[in-house]
Design a protein around this motif. Structure first.
Motif, short mmCIF file in Angstrom:
data_model
loop_
_atom_site.label_atom_id
_atom_site.label_comp_id
_atom_site.label_asym_id
_atom_site.label_seq_id
_atom_site.Cartn_x
_atom_site.Cartn_y
_atom_site.Cartn_z
N ARG A 51 34.28 34.75 50.74
CA ARG A 51 33.76 36.12 50.80
C ARG A 51 34.79 37.07 51.40
N ILE A 52 35.37 36.69 52.52
CA ILE A 52 36.35 37.56 53.18
C ILE A 52 37.60 37.70 52.32
N GLY A 53 38.03 36.60 51.72
CA GLY A 53 39.21 36.65 50.84
C GLY A 53 39.00 37.55 49.64
N ALA A 54 37.82 37.54 49.07
CA ALA A 54 37.53 38.40 47.92
C ALA A 54 37.55 39.87 48.32
N VAL A 55 37.01 40.18 49.49
CA VAL A 55 37.03 41.57 49.96
C VAL A 55 38.46 42.03 50.21
N VAL A 56 39.27 41.19 50.85
CA VAL A 56 40.66 41.56 51.13
C VAL A 56 41.45 41.71 49.82
N THR A 105 44.06 45.08 45.79
CA THR A 105 44.40 45.40 44.40
C THR A 105 44.14 46.86 44.06
N GLN A 106 43.28 47.52 44.83
CA GLN A 106 43.00 48.92 44.56
C GLN A 106 43.91 49.85 45.38
N LEU A 107 44.26 49.44 46.58
CA LEU A 107 45.03 50.32 47.46
C LEU A 107 46.54 50.21 47.29
N VAL A 108 47.05 49.00 47.13
CA VAL A 108 48.50 48.82 47.08
C VAL A 108 49.14 49.55 45.89
#
Length: 125
Positions: free
Chosen positions: A69-74, A79-82
């Motif tokens: 769960r945490i890995g998917a959020v990160v 992928t959206q911010l970088v």
């Protein structure tokens, strides 16, 4: 930390990460729905589809796996911010400002998770 306190903290973490996954999935679906209106670069399109797939997988399989769960959020957030910051470096400043409340929240939750139950009941009397 007692077993009942650990279980209640686990429920808070589960609710928080599932909520983040639902919000992330909504953002990803919205971005993909606008991909025809505003052309997304191919890299962004591929990363968004990958993030959506991982988010769906984490919602399904992450019921018992915190790291998923945490890995998917990160991963979804990255992928959206970088790519956005790489194309427009000036956007780093609002992101740095937005990270301050996130850090305060994370530290507060970490401190609350370490607080002993007897200390909470003693302060009430």
């Amino acid at each position: 930390m007692s077993a009942s306190t650990r279980r209640s903290w686990d429920k808070v973490e589960l609710f928080a990460t599932v909520s983040l996954l639902v919000v992330l999935a909504t953002v990803l679906i919205t971005r993909l729905s606008f991909a025809e209106v505003w052309k997304l670069p191919t890299v962004d399109l591929v990363l968004t589809w990958m993030a959506l797939g991982l988010t769906a997988l984490a919602l399904w399989l992450g019921r018992r796996r915190r790291w998923l769960r945490i890995g998917a959020v990160v991963f979804g957030g990255a992928t959206q911010l970088v790519p956005m910051v790489v194309r427009q470096p000036v956007l780093i400043f609002p992101l740095l400002g937005a990270i301050v409340p996130v850090i305060i929240l994370a530290v507060s939750l970490a401190m609350l998770s370490r607080k002993r139950p007897e200390a909470r009941t003693a302060s009430r009397s």
